[in-house]
Write an enzyme that holds these catalytic residues in place. Structure first.
Site, PDB file in Angstrom:
ATOM      1  CG  LEU A 262       6.118   1.905  12.450  1.00  0.00           C
ATOM      2  CD1 LEU A 262       5.606   0.614  11.832  1.00  0.00           C
ATOM      3  CD2 LEU A 262       7.266   1.623  13.402  1.00  0.00           C
ATOM      4  CG  ASP A 263      11.726   6.180  11.291  1.00  0.00           C
ATOM      5  OD1 ASP A 263      11.036   7.191  11.534  1.00  0.00           O
ATOM      6  OD2 ASP A 263      12.718   5.855  11.967  1.00  0.00           O
ATOM      7  N   PRO A 264       9.824   5.323   7.266  1.00  0.00           N
ATOM      8  CG  PRO A 264       9.844   6.945   5.582  1.00  0.00           C
ATOM      9  CD  PRO A 264      10.100   6.754   7.052  1.00  0.00           C
TER      10      PRO A 264
ATOM     11  CB  ALA B  11      10.103   1.035  10.538  1.00  0.00           C
TER      12      ALA B  11
END
Length: 310
Positions: free
Chosen positions: A46-48, A50
């Site tokens: 997951l993106d930071p 997110a």
């Protein structure tokens, strides 16, 4: 002689609620340290920015993480229209701004409909995909942009849950998609189609394969158990490996068949499915042995087995 791993040899899956501002790998490392586990891995980055469902596999469960990586995902995200950023999300630098006051929910619905189903999606430069061994985000940080090949993904569901008009219009959307889908790219594609640019302001994963938001455990919760020395409470939060494999048929192997499967040999099992992967259980103990596959001749061959049987 190989050096023994330090930590507890635990097996199972923790459905972690990834906190914002931390990478998926960073969140996994923290969870592993709290559990004092010998081995751990996560199942899809997951993106930071997110938050949400991040299944963390411990011990033998790491052998089966690929089946979660390949699973569909569900997200809820807030898209902001009128601002384009270099990363496609709120953590990036603003590249362009344009008044989005003229955008309506009806216009947005028309463009969303065009992105449902099987589509080709160009991965963003700020992604972990590699080019000549280097992640794209490392090149992007140096101001380097390279051509990326569009990849097929499937958007199974794409719903507009709410819309707020204004110079920086906002839309809350829910997306169910196949692996490898970038929600940031969906936002950017919508912004481009509407002529105002867009980026992701918030992103939360609601489901990853069979694991959902209702099952998540926060880092703070497991840290509190560790601080209290309650390893029994920590281990009680772990889900069995078979919970990740519920989409597969199950085969129960008798003693003789189980013996040969553990030796890596294919066996004939009456009542087995005609094709596909199957979960293998031991008849004598009822324990999970691993995953097998049905061969063309109907025999079952082992594909991924536990190292040890309890």
């Amino acid at each position: 002689m190989a050096k023994a791993r330090k930590g507890r040899p635990i097996n199972g899956i923790l459905v972690l609620d990834k906190p914002p501002g931390r990478s998926s790998n960073g969140a996994m490392v923290v969870a592993r340290a709290i559990y004092h586990a010998t081995k751990a891995g996560h199942t899809g980055a997951l993106d930071p920015l997110a938050t949400g469902v991040l299944p963390v596999c411990f011990g033998e469960a790491t052998k089966f993480s690929q089946y979660l990586l390949d699973a569909d995902k569900e997200y809820r995200s807030t898209f902001v229209f009128g601002q384009q950023t270099d990363t496609g999300d709120a953590e990036g630098e603003i590249l362009a701004e344009q008044d989005a006051s003229n955008i309506t929910a009806e216009q947005l619905e028309v463009q969303i409909d065009k992105l449902r189903g099987d589509i080709l999606q160009v991965p963003p430069m700020y992604s972990a995909l590699k080019r000549d061994g280097k992640p794209l985000y490392a090149l992007a940080r140096k101001g380097i942009t390279v051509e990326r090949e569009a990849r097929p993904v499937t958007i199974r569901e794409f719903e507009l849950e709410s819309f707020t008009a204004g110079p920086l219009a906002q839309a809350v959307v829910r997306v169910v998609c196949t692996k490898g889908t970038y929600i940031r790219s969906l936002a950017e594609d919508l912004g481009a189609a509407l002529g105002v640019g867009a980026h992701v302001a918030t992103l939360r994963r609601l489901q990853a394969g069979p694991f959902c938001e209702q099952q998540v455990v926060t880092t703070e919760a497991i840290q509190a158990l560790r601080d209290a020395g309650d390893f029994e409470g920590l281990d009680a939060l772990l889900l069995p490996i078979t919970d990740a494999l519920g989409h597969m048929n199950t085969l129960i192997l008798g003693d003789t068949a189980a013996y040969y499967v553990r030796q890596g040999q294919a066996v004939q099992i009456s009542g087995a499915p005609s094709e596909g992967l199957v979960v293998l259980l031991s008849k004598d103990s009822g324990e999970f042995m691993g995953i097998g596959e049905i061969l063309d001749d109907g025999r079952v061959t082992p594909r991924r087995l536990l190292s040890t049987m309890g």
